[in-house]
Design an enzyme around this catalytic site. Structure first.
Site, short mmCIF file in Angstrom:
data_model
loop_
_atom_site.label_atom_id
_atom_site.label_comp_id
_atom_site.label_asym_id
_atom_site.label_seq_id
_atom_site.Cartn_x
_atom_site.Cartn_y
_atom_site.Cartn_z
N HIS A 17 0.74 -1.15 -0.22
CA HIS A 17 0.40 0.13 -0.40
C HIS A 17 0.15 1.08 -0.27
CE1 HIS A 17 1.09 -0.91 4.21
NE2 HIS A 17 0.19 0.83 4.58
N HIS A 70 -7.72 -0.70 5.84
CA HIS A 70 -6.46 -0.16 6.42
C HIS A 70 -5.49 0.96 5.29
CE1 HIS A 70 -2.34 1.29 8.23
NE2 HIS A 70 -2.43 0.73 7.41
N ASP A 119 0.10 -3.74 6.42
CA ASP A 119 -0.56 -3.20 7.77
C ASP A 119 -1.79 -3.99 7.78
OD1 ASP A 119 1.56 -2.18 7.99
OD2 ASP A 119 1.09 0.14 7.56
N HIS A 174 5.52 -4.34 11.56
CA HIS A 174 5.22 -3.86 11.96
C HIS A 174 5.25 -4.98 13.63
CE1 HIS A 174 4.74 0.29 11.08
NE2 HIS A 174 3.84 -0.34 9.80
#
Length: 281
Positions: free
Chosen positions: A58, A120, A154, A192
């Site tokens: 993204h 997201h 994410d 992450h």
């Protein structure tokens, strides 16, 4: 299954908590979501790897910010493929991808299926690599199978999911359902290191989840040893991730309580309640 030499997938730390994934065979490398070029260039040089392509999930800056510098630092970088979502604006993208697309890369040898997973961001995609049959260099060596792999950006985290910056709870729930349908042994490579904070929230949702309690202890040990907590697996996420468990009685009960509703009608409404809770946790 595609025959291949064994692949390695390595997390390159960036910023305060990002992982930039490097997929390589000891010679050629793919880089997933290079938000920062410097640690990637250092890793490639140290391990004598030749960059052969870039995968983008993204458009957020911490996922694309290093593309231009990485290509500039690579011989013939302007000829390298940069794969990314068709529905998002990414200046360096050369191959626009959408749901159902498939593509293969020769070096390192890997085949990807593309999943559209909005939530997201609206155009977010994930890359699923089915299990591969490994043929070792020696003819006498035994063949083996490597598990499937998911590079999910994410959208999905260990025991969590991404914030709904653009999408709706229904979109996120649908996206996570696509992941839930993958083989349980699929390795989940998120971008992450949010695991410990995600676990703290997950335990607030399901304080008696034995699998989650066990995972919390193991994750704390990994971080104490300065090791990443990812990849996890789809099977583990189905046991320990409240956002993947929105059809489970304890998660539904916790969502109803926090939303002050006697009942919630669907997994998407449960996800909406616990995502709003997590945003304020």
């Amino acid at each position: 299954m595609v025959k291949s030499t064994a692949l390695q997938v390595w997390p390159i730390p960036a910023f305060s908590d990002n992982y930039i994934w490097c997929i390589h065979d000891g010679h050629s490398a793919l880089i997933v979501d290079p938000g920062d070029a410097a640690p990637v260039i250092q890793y490639l040089q140290k391990n004598r790897l030749q960059l052969s392509g870039i995968l983008i999930t993204h458009y957020h800056a911490d996922h694309i910010g290093g593309i231009a510098d990485l290509l500039s630092a690579t011989p013939n970088g302007d000829a390298l493929p940069v794969y990314g979502p068709a529905a998002e604006v990414i200046a360096e993208r050369t191959h626009a991808l959408m749901q159902g697309d498939e593509f293969a890369i020769a070096a390192p040898a890997i085949h990807f299926q593309v999943l559209e997973v909005p939530g997201h961001t609206l155009g977010h995609i994930a890359y699923f690599a089915p299990a591969i049959q490994v043929q070792e260099a020696s003819e006498d060596a035994q063949q083996g199978a490597e598990p499937p792999r998911l590079f999910c950006g994410d959208t999905l985290f260990a025991s969590g999911c991404g914030r709904l910056f653009e999408g709706t709870p229904t979109q996120m729930q649908t996206s996570l359902a696509k992941f839930a349908a993958l083989p349980g042994n699929t390795l989940v490579y998120c971008t992450h290191e949010y695991t410990l904070s995600n676990i703290r929230f997950a335990l607030a949702v399901e304080p008696h989840n034995v699998d989650l309690i066990t995972w919390a202890k193991r994750a704390e040990g990994l971080r104490a040893a300065h090791l990443p907590t990812v990849p996890t697996t789809i099977a583990q996420e189905m046991k320990t991730n409240p956002f993947m468990r929105c059809d489970q009685a304890d998660v539904i009960a916790a969502a109803c309580k926090i939303a002050q509703q006697p009942a919630l009608k669907s997994p998407a409404t449960v996800l909406a309640a616990i995502r709003a809770w997590k945003d304020q946790f």
